[in-house]
Design a protein around this motif. Structure first.
Motif, PDB file in Angstrom:
ATOM      1  N   LYS A  95       0.694  -1.480   0.094  1.00  0.00           N
ATOM      2  CA  LYS A  95       0.127  -0.184   0.088  1.00  0.00           C
ATOM      3  C   LYS A  95       0.585   1.275  -0.239  1.00  0.00           C
ATOM      4  O   LYS A  95       0.582   2.149  -0.474  1.00  0.00           O
ATOM      5  N   TYR A  96       1.245   1.028   0.548  1.00  0.00           N
ATOM      6  CA  TYR A  96       2.790   2.698   1.165  1.00  0.00           C
ATOM      7  C   TYR A  96       3.946   2.513  -0.274  1.00  0.00           C
ATOM      8  O   TYR A  96       4.815   3.156   0.183  1.00  0.00           O
ATOM      9  N   GLN A 106       4.402   6.112  -1.375  1.00  0.00           N
ATOM     10  CA  GLN A 106       4.828   7.181  -0.638  1.00  0.00           C
ATOM     11  C   GLN A 106       6.147   6.717  -0.183  1.00  0.00           C
ATOM     12  O   GLN A 106       7.174   8.141  -0.331  1.00  0.00           O
ATOM     13  N   TRP A 120       8.139   8.387   8.790  1.00  0.00           N
ATOM     14  CA  TRP A 120       7.922   6.554   8.751  1.00  0.00           C
ATOM     15  C   TRP A 120       9.637   6.721   8.975  1.00  0.00           C
ATOM     16  O   TRP A 120      10.235   6.972   9.699  1.00  0.00           O
TER      17      TRP A 120
END
Length: 253
Positions: free
Chosen positions: A14-15, A18, A106
């Motif tokens: 999903k990430y 990013q 993150w």
């Protein structure tokens, strides 16, 4: 010139986009007057021929310059080399000054290892942390692949040792989280013991302290006004309570 963006093999895809778009930034400033050094570590961890990254050698050089200063580290990283992450962790743990790490976005993979070195770990609003299995790329015979798997298991045991320095759950639960690739919100990172506090909580505490200070100052001003009014009235003794309240105010600052 290093222009490539790293591709990730995380189970949760999903990430990925990013994480790949986090711009590299390694910056260091030293405030000798206040005894504080600030490091910014954004982007990949570990030496790379292909993309900009921050290595253990970069951090080691910065810490040598910092001396015994307290450290503030701003961290936003998808991870990278586990061995560089471990080296940075150990270098930070050996540092004489206080180590405060702010997870600005993150702290994934190797970056989560670095985060464990903090004396105070603050998760920013919306920040996330991720822990997962160690991985590598190998080409060769089945014997070589078995040896690599054994090496990865030993590496994981060492990484779990690091997580257990902060975790408030059993070792096997952390091992399961590593195997499953587990993502933590800011609040979840605090709940499991990885983080000290969230930036949202810090802000709420600061707002509460400011509100309390305003109430105390208003109470003090009311008492001072009362004394002034008494002094204007003949035969009235000034109240002798302002001094005590004033000392309380400054004790709370």
């Amino acid at each position: 010139m290093k222009q490539m963006k790293r591709k990730f093999g995380f189970k949760n895809q999903k990430y990925n986009e990013q994480l790949a778009s986090i711009p590299h930034n390694f910056a260091v400033t030293h405030d000798e007057e206040n005894g504080v050094s600030e490091l910014t570590i954004y982007g990949d961890i570990g030496e790379s021929w292909w993309w900009e990254s921050t290595s253990a050698s970069d951090v080691d050089s910065a810490l040598k310059e910092a001396g015994s200063n307290d450290l503030i580290i701003n961290l936003n990283s998808p991870g990278g080399s586990a061995f560089d992450g471990i080296a940075i962790y150990n270098r930070l743990k050996a540092h004489k000054g206080k180590v405060t790490i702010n997870v600005d976005g993150w702290a994934c993979s190797a970056a989560s290892i670095i985060a464990m070195a903090a004396d105070e770990l603050i998760m920013g609003a919306g920040a996330m942390m991720m822990i997962h299995e160690a991985s590598t790329i190998v080409w060769g015979s089945k014997t070589l692949m078995r040896k690599e798997a054994e090496m990865l298991e030993k590496l994981e045991d060492g990484i779990i040792d690091i997580y257990m320095t902060r975790a408030n759950v059993e070792r096997e639960e952390i091992r399961s989280m590593v195997n499953e690739e587990t993502w933590f919100s800011a609040n979840e990172a605090v709940e499991i013991g990885f983080a000290t506090i969230t930036a949202t909580t810090v802000k709420e505490n600061e707002d509460d302290q400011l509100t309390q200070m305003k109430v105390q100052m208003q109470a003090l001003q009311d008492e001072l006004n009362k004394i002034k009014n008494q002094q204007k009235e003949p035969g009235q003794k000034p109240a002798a309570v302002a001094k005590g309240n004033l000392s309380k105010l400054f004790l709370n600052l």
